[in-house]
Design a protein around this motif. Structure first.
Motif, PDB file in Angstrom:
ATOM      1  N   ILE A  36       0.861  -1.186   0.000  1.00 40.60           N
ATOM      2  CA  ILE A  36       0.000   0.000   0.000  1.00 40.60           C
ATOM      3  C   ILE A  36       0.898   1.236   0.000  1.00 40.60           C
ATOM      4  O   ILE A  36       1.769   1.384   0.865  1.00 40.60           O
ATOM      5  CB  ILE A  36      -0.931   0.017   1.226  1.00 40.60           C
ATOM      6  CG1 ILE A  36      -1.864  -1.201   1.179  1.00 40.60           C
ATOM      7  CG2 ILE A  36      -1.741   1.312   1.273  1.00 40.60           C
ATOM      8  CD1 ILE A  36      -2.683  -1.396   2.428  1.00 40.60           C
ATOM      9  N   LEU A  37       0.672   2.100  -0.973  1.00 44.00           N
ATOM     10  CA  LEU A  37       1.463   3.328  -1.120  1.00 44.00           C
ATOM     11  C   LEU A  37       0.533   4.532  -0.993  1.00 44.00           C
ATOM     12  O   LEU A  37      -0.451   4.641  -1.724  1.00 44.00           O
ATOM     13  CB  LEU A  37       2.157   3.341  -2.492  1.00 44.00           C
ATOM     14  CG  LEU A  37       2.882   4.630  -2.882  1.00 44.00           C
ATOM     15  CD1 LEU A  37       4.068   4.897  -1.947  1.00 44.00           C
ATOM     16  CD2 LEU A  37       3.360   4.558  -4.325  1.00 44.00           C
ATOM     17  N   ARG A  38       0.856   5.422  -0.070  1.00 40.05           N
ATOM     18  CA  ARG A  38       0.076   6.651   0.092  1.00 40.05           C
ATOM     19  C   ARG A  38       0.865   7.806  -0.540  1.00 40.05           C
ATOM     20  O   ARG A  38       2.060   7.942  -0.299  1.00 40.05           O
ATOM     21  CB  ARG A  38      -0.205   6.930   1.568  1.00 40.05           C
ATOM     22  CG  ARG A  38      -1.043   8.187   1.798  1.00 40.05           C
ATOM     23  CD  ARG A  38      -1.455   8.334   3.254  1.00 40.05           C
ATOM     24  NE  ARG A  38      -2.465   7.343   3.600  1.00 40.05           N
ATOM     25  CZ  ARG A  38      -2.372   6.508   4.632  1.00 40.05           C
ATOM     26  NH1 ARG A  38      -1.321   6.513   5.412  1.00 40.05           N
ATOM     27  NH2 ARG A  38      -3.350   5.655   4.882  1.00 40.05           N
ATOM     28  N   ILE A  39       0.181   8.607  -1.337  1.00 38.56           N
ATOM     29  CA  ILE A  39       0.823   9.743  -2.011  1.00 38.56           C
ATOM     30  C   ILE A  39       0.161  11.027  -1.531  1.00 38.56           C
ATOM     31  O   ILE A  39      -1.046  11.230  -1.712  1.00 38.56           O
ATOM     32  CB  ILE A  39       0.704   9.624  -3.546  1.00 38.56           C
ATOM     33  CG1 ILE A  39       1.346   8.323  -4.025  1.00 38.56           C
ATOM     34  CG2 ILE A  39       1.356  10.822  -4.226  1.00 38.56           C
ATOM     35  CD1 ILE A  39       1.135   8.031  -5.495  1.00 38.56           C
ATOM     36  N   ARG A  40       0.957  11.882  -0.907  1.00 39.42           N
ATOM     37  CA  ARG A  40       0.470  13.194  -0.471  1.00 39.42           C
ATOM     38  C   ARG A  40       0.976  14.244  -1.460  1.00 39.42           C
ATOM     39  O   ARG A  40       2.174  14.493  -1.541  1.00 39.42           O
ATOM     40  CB  ARG A  40       0.988  13.530   0.928  1.00 39.42           C
ATOM     41  CG  ARG A  40       0.497  12.599   2.011  1.00 39.42           C
ATOM     42  CD  ARG A  40       0.944  13.084   3.387  1.00 39.42           C
ATOM     43  NE  ARG A  40       0.642  12.109   4.419  1.00 39.42           N
ATOM     44  CZ  ARG A  40      -0.538  11.966   4.986  1.00 39.42           C
ATOM     45  NH1 ARG A  40      -1.546  12.742   4.603  1.00 39.42           N
ATOM     46  NH2 ARG A  40      -0.739  11.054   5.921  1.00 39.42           N
ATOM     47  N   LEU A  41       0.050  14.834  -2.200  1.00 41.60           N
ATOM     48  CA  LEU A  41       0.397  15.867  -3.172  1.00 41.60           C
ATOM     49  C   LEU A  41       0.069  17.243  -2.596  1.00 41.60           C
ATOM     50  O   LEU A  41      -0.995  17.435  -2.000  1.00 41.60           O
ATOM     51  CB  LEU A  41      -0.381  15.660  -4.474  1.00 41.60           C
ATOM     52  CG  LEU A  41      -0.028  14.412  -5.284  1.00 41.60           C
ATOM     53  CD1 LEU A  41      -0.977  14.248  -6.445  1.00 41.60           C
ATOM     54  CD2 LEU A  41       1.410  14.492  -5.791  1.00 41.60           C
ATOM     55  N   GLN A  42       0.973  18.204  -2.792  1.00 37.46           N
ATOM     56  CA  GLN A  42       0.735  19.559  -2.290  1.00 37.46           C
ATOM     57  C   GLN A  42      -0.523  20.167  -2.890  1.00 37.46           C
ATOM     58  O   GLN A  42      -1.191  20.987  -2.264  1.00 37.46           O
ATOM     59  CB  GLN A  42       1.938  20.447  -2.615  1.00 37.46           C
ATOM     60  CG  GLN A  42       3.165  20.134  -1.795  1.00 37.46           C
ATOM     61  CD  GLN A  42       4.356  21.002  -2.147  1.00 37.46           C
ATOM     62  OE1 GLN A  42       4.223  21.986  -2.874  1.00 37.46           O
ATOM     63  NE2 GLN A  42       5.512  20.648  -1.640  1.00 37.46           N
ATOM     64  N   GLU A  43      -0.862  19.739  -4.110  1.00 36.48           N
ATOM     65  CA  GLU A  43      -2.013  20.321  -4.806  1.00 36.48           C
ATOM     66  C   GLU A  43      -3.359  19.781  -4.308  1.00 36.48           C
ATOM     67  O   GLU A  43      -4.407  20.331  -4.647  1.00 36.48           O
ATOM     68  CB  GLU A  43      -1.914  20.059  -6.318  1.00 36.48           C
ATOM     69  CG  GLU A  43      -0.770  20.750  -7.010  1.00 36.48           C
ATOM     70  CD  GLU A  43       0.546  19.971  -6.961  1.00 36.48           C
ATOM     71  OE1 GLU A  43       1.492  20.394  -7.635  1.00 36.48           O
ATOM     72  OE2 GLU A  43       0.626  18.944  -6.254  1.00 36.48           O
ATOM     73  N   LEU A  44      -3.342  18.689  -3.526  1.00 35.42           N
ATOM     74  CA  LEU A  44      -4.581  18.058  -3.061  1.00 35.42           C
ATOM     75  C   LEU A  44      -4.675  18.074  -1.542  1.00 35.42           C
ATOM     76  O   LEU A  44      -3.678  17.901  -0.849  1.00 35.42           O
ATOM     77  CB  LEU A  44      -4.650  16.606  -3.543  1.00 35.42           C
ATOM     78  CG  LEU A  44      -4.763  16.358  -5.047  1.00 35.42           C
ATOM     79  CD1 LEU A  44      -4.771  14.865  -5.316  1.00 35.42           C
ATOM     80  CD2 LEU A  44      -6.021  16.995  -5.607  1.00 35.42           C
TER      81      LEU A  44
END
Length: 202
Positions: A36-44
């Motif tokens: 499981i990979l979590r991606i935190r984007l500055q735009e979201l």
């Protein structure tokens, strides 16, 4: 937020078409199964969570469970990960922050690097094969024309700057200038040596 369901659905479709279509990529896919990979984007505001299995990747916006790895970055940086050579430099520059099992990111980037990025394949589910192929070819031709025009413009601009406007020196002028600077530096060294010799005389 309406954007998140649309984004997760689009990303999920794209990932599954890219990564789970080719049988030759099965061994590489199996390394990610169960991760499981979590991606935190500055735009979201909401992180995206990628859940990998043997047969598919699921992308969700809300996930209460733990992730094997969390990546924090910007969307523009994420797009660079198609090339696995970019991973280490982006991490060193602080543009990609990885928390947890680094191998999850490495394995995903390796898969993306192996995948064939054909725009027609990504558009086909929405537009049909014929329309997707036509749009893909049009985009490709347009990009080629733009690239050719850009190269011509760069060549023309370089010629105008060096020949007509004399704003940029020609290569031979640069060589001559460097030689003149070296000669002047040698003369100054000689003069400095003479002055020092005169000062040391009683």
């Amino acid at each position: 937020m309406l954007l998140t369901p649309l984004l997760t659905a689009g990303l999920e479709t794209a990932l599954n078409r890219l990564l789970y279509r080719e049988p030759s990529m099965k061994a590489a896919r199996l390394r990610l199964a169960g991760k499981i990979l979590r991606i935190r984007l500055q735009e979201l505001d909401t992180p995206l969570t990628l859940i990998f299995s043997e047969r598919q990747a699921d992308v969700v916006g809300e996930w209460a469970g733990e992730a094997d790895c969390t990546v924090s970055t910007r969307l523009g940086v994420l797009m660079k990960l198609r090339d696995r050579q970019q991973l280490s430099p982006l991490m060193r520059q602080g543009e990609l922050i990885v928390d947890g099992d680094l191998q999850v990111v490495q394995q995903l980037v390796a898969l993306l690097d192996m995948a064939e990025w054909e725009p027609a394949d990504l558009l086909a589910p929405y537009l049909g094969d014929i329309a997707a192929q036509g749009i893909s070819q049009s985009l490709w031709k347009g990009a080629q024309r733009f690239r050719s025009a850009l190269v011509r413009r760069q060549g023309h601009l370089s010629e105008v700057l060096t020949e007509e406007w004399k704003l940029a020196p020609a290569p031979l002028e640069i060589v001559w200038f460097n030689e003149e600077v070296d000669a002047l530096a040698r003369e100054l060294d000689k003069l400095d040596a003479r002055i020092n010799a005169m000062e040391t005389k009683p």
